[in-house]
Structure formats: C-alpha cells, structure tokens
Design an enzyme around this catalytic site. Structure first.
Site, PDB file in Angstrom:
ATOM      1  N   SER A   1       0.803  -1.217   0.000  1.00 18.13           N
ATOM      2  CA  SER A   1       0.000   0.000   0.000  1.00 18.13           C
ATOM      3  C   SER A   1       0.838   1.270   0.000  1.00 18.13           C
ATOM      4  CB  SER A   1      -0.915   0.001   1.229  1.00 18.13           C
ATOM      5  OG  SER A   1      -0.125  -0.085   2.391  1.00 18.13           O
TER       6      SER A   1
ATOM      7  N   LYS B   1       3.391  10.278   3.293  1.00 17.84           N
ATOM      8  CA  LYS B   1       3.395  11.316   2.257  1.00 17.84           C
ATOM      9  C   LYS B   1       4.276  12.491   2.672  1.00 17.84           C
ATOM     10  CE  LYS B   1       0.023   9.904  -0.686  1.00 17.84           C
ATOM     11  NZ  LYS B   1      -0.099   8.569  -0.064  1.00 17.84           N
TER      12      LYS B   1
END
Lengths: 235, 235
Positions: B151, B190
């Site tokens: 993921s 991120k």
DNA sequence: ATAATAACAGAACAAATGTTCACTGTCAAG
DNA sequence: CTTGACAGTGAACATTTGTTCTGTTATTAT
C-alpha cells in the site's frame, strides 16, 4: 635504597603507567624528559636507565636516537596490549564502513571499484551496522552508490537514495541487480529472472511491467543490491 | 599540477595511509623526514605543508615543535580511529538500537510507542549507525516499523521495508510523515505541505498525483519518517 | 598573455630530544 | 672498613627533527 627485586619497582610501574596514559591521551609517546617530569625523576639519564631495563624485560621496544621512539608492548599488569586492540576491533566490527564510490546515473555506466582498489580512495564512506548486512558477505566486496535522478523509481529507488551493492558478475534468480543494458545505453535496477533461455527483468514496483530480453548476452550484471537506504532528514 | 579538489589529493591519502601503517607497525608516529621518504616528497617543507592541510581538515592533530607529535584522528575513509582505549566505547556509541515496535498496515492505525513506553518492550530492535540519523534527534523519540503490503508503493516504500520514525504530532513543510486519514480509515506516508489553509499530501513518486485535503483537522500526524531501509538479502 | 595562487625544492636555522660521562650516595656482603 | 653493584644527578654533547625562508615551477582564472 631498595635493591632490585625480581619484579618491577614502583618506578618501573609508574613509567609504564605514564607511557600508556600519555600515548592514550596524545596519540604519540612521551619524550624522556616528559617521562622524568611526570615520574619525579630529575635526570634524563635515570629515565634512560629505567627504559633500558624495561626494554630488557620486554615491556617496551625502543629505537635508539629516535625521538619518542618508544613502543609499549605490554602494560604493568603484564597483559598484552594487543588484547585491547582486539576488543576494540570487535566492537568496531559491529559497524562496518562501506566506501561510497560514486553515483548511479541512468545514462552512464555505473562505477564499480576495481579489485585492487585503494582503501583511501573514497571521499566518504557510510557506516552500517553489520546486522543489517547479509552475514556471509565479505566486506571487501561491498560498495555503495548514491542514486542521482528519478530514473530508478520503478525499482522503488529514489533520487538521493544510497544503495549498497555486492560485486558479482552473475545473478541468481530473484536477486535485485544493477544491470547495464548495452542496447539501451542505460543502467537499471531490476529483479533478475533467467527462465528458459531468456532474461526477465522485473521492476520492484508490482504495478510496472517487466522487461523481457531474449538474448541474455546483452545484459551485463554490475552488482547485486544488498541494501537500500533513504535518509529523509539529512544527518 | 592538479588543483586542490574538494576532497583529498593522492598525496593526502598516501600520507594518511603511511601514518596509519607506521603507527601500527612501530607504535609511534613517523618524523616529517620519514614521511617524505615514504611518500616521494623530497622536501620537508612540503610534508609540513600537507600536514597543515590535514590538520585543518581534521584528519590529524599536531603539537608544534614536538618530534613525531602527530595524532591520527580519522583515516581517509572518515571513520574515527581514536586511540584504542576509547575506540571500543566510541564504537559502541556509534551504534544505536532502535526498537521495532510493530507493522505498518494501510488499513489499520499505526502503532506508536507511548511516551512512557519501556525501552525493553520490543521483541526486536534494529541497529543503525548514528551517522545515518539526524544528529540532533534524541534517540528515545525514534522507533521503527516494518511495512506490510504494497500500500505504500506510491511513497516509494515496499513490502518488507523498515521505516525509522520520529515521534512528532506536528509536521513541517517538506517532511515525510505518517498520517492517519480519519475519513478514509487509512495510514499513509506522504510529503506534507500546509499551504493557505489546506493540506497537500505529496507522494514520493513524482509520477503520482497529490492528495489535497481542505480540512486540516482530519489529518492526524503519527510521526515523521527519518530513514527507510530495505534489505534485499536477509541477514 | 598575465597575474594569482597552489605546489614544490632545498638550505639554513632553532629547538627538542636522546646519549654519554664523570660524579655522588646507598646498601649489603666479605 | 672496604668493595662493588645499584641508584641517582647534572651537565655537556650530538642527533634528530620541526620550522622558516627564499625561490622555482605548474596550474588556473582573467
């Protein structure tokens, strides 16, 4: 004054202790006059007198007429200093320094250290805990490269990442290797699979398509990737 | 003659190599003239010239007007050489063990060690050279996680990778952070940018699109990514 | 081309440092 | 008591060794 006993007199011990301490502290041995100052011996000749005895007894080695030419062989306890070196070496052994020999740039051949390559060549090295490396690998076959550019993103390797490589010229199936593709003039990192006469180069990113090469002779294995390190915050 | 490059010239390296070898062999440092003889430098002043440079660069220490008063600090690889006594302790100090507290799985909240968490709790830890970590970070705020699943591939992080995190609850622009997205029930890695009231989460892979979040209150920063490690060959 | 700087050479010098030597003091054995 | 080996002193001496200085050669920048 006390007669010379079988063992070491207080002065002998004092001198040996000072030799060790001084060398420890400064990184080089003391001069005869410095020894005298720190052991309450007022005459340089007496210091020499004791140094001669210590040399005969095998505690030190000296080179005549050489300033500070004293080599401490064993300390006053008699234990050999070498054991200390070993202990340090062992601790150091947990941490290995891998030479950072250059950069990976997609468009040019990758630098590979020559077999006789000098220990002092690399501008810098990176320290790696041995536990992170495959235990079997001899250290002298490991080297590190810094990745430049975004060309390796399909190998999940980013600009600025450090890859630790092992020098091999043949890859086994499933290993990630650095390959020079002669027909494309390109260096790439891929998982290597040789199956029924052809080579499949599989990107690490499972969403990307593999490269199939029918003629295995044009793939040139530069090395095997052992470890990838990405520092987000620069040290 | 070659101009002074950023790093070490061949002569610098040669001198450092000789210093190490000589000290190792004899137990005391060489004189300037001995250095010259073994490095094909015919003039003592030139040797001094190089020794001065090496001292400025921090490779050696010297005491002026002292015979053989050279202390080798680090070798050309840059790793610390120090004297034997300190070496063991120092080597230990160079290696830090970071607790591996759990796994990152996209679909569930990421484990974060509590503030009072016991250092000895984790089943396993990973050893990292201190030089790879941001020097400023206190060690007790670091922890490591193993990534499960694919993921995180858009963060250039693969299944099996280890990420070293720092405990923070607020991110600064440009930092890679682990974020729990409440509305998606998802953990993600991120690059974080807060700009005019909204949050932009930028994937590490430059070919991917950013996530824009208008309401900053639903982003929950779990930690800052300090280091990513990928072992291709298991140790 | 020209100037500026880095790199190198060699000699002269000064300081650091090891060696030698003549001399004094101590202690134990004959 | 004398002797001799051991311990110690201090100065003179000889080398070793670091430093400085003047000058030369190469390399780079303008």
């Amino acid at each position: 004054m006390a007669r010379r006993r079988s063992g070491l007199s207080p002065r002998h011990k004092k001198i040996l202790a000072f030799l060790e301490e001084y060398q420890q502290d400064k990184g080089y041995p003391p001069s005869i006059r410095e020894i005298g100052d720190h052991t309450q011996i007022s005459s340089t000749s007496v210091v020499k007198y004791y140094l001669n005895q210590l040399e005969e007894m095998g505690y030190i080695e000296r080179r005549s007429n050489v300033s500070r030419g004293i080599n401490l062989i064993k300390n006053a306890g008699g234990s050999i200093l070498q054991t200390m070196k070993n202990a340090a070496a062992q601790a150091m052994d947990q941490l290995v320094t891998i030479p950072l020999v250059g950069n990976i740039v997609a468009g040019e051949p990758m630098p590979v250290p020559s077999s006789d390559f000098s220990y002092y060549d690399p501008e810098s090295g990176i320290d790696i805990a041995r536990s992170l490396l495959p235990s079997s690998d001899p250290l002298d076959q490991l080297y590190a490269l810094r990745v430049h550019g975004d060309s390796m993103i399909d190998a999940m390797v980013n600009d600025g990442d450090i890859v630790v490589m092992k020098k091999v010229d043949q890859a086994r199936n499933g290993e990630m290797v650095a390959i020079w593709l002669a027909d494309r003039d390109e260096t790439t990192l891929k998982y290597f699979y040789q199956e029924n006469g052809r080579v499949r180069l599989q990107p690490a990113n499972p969403s990307m398509q593999p490269i199939i090469i029918e003629d295995p002779s044009i793939v040139e294995v530069q090395g095997k990737v052992v470890l990838v390190i990405r520092q987000l915050e620069k040290a």
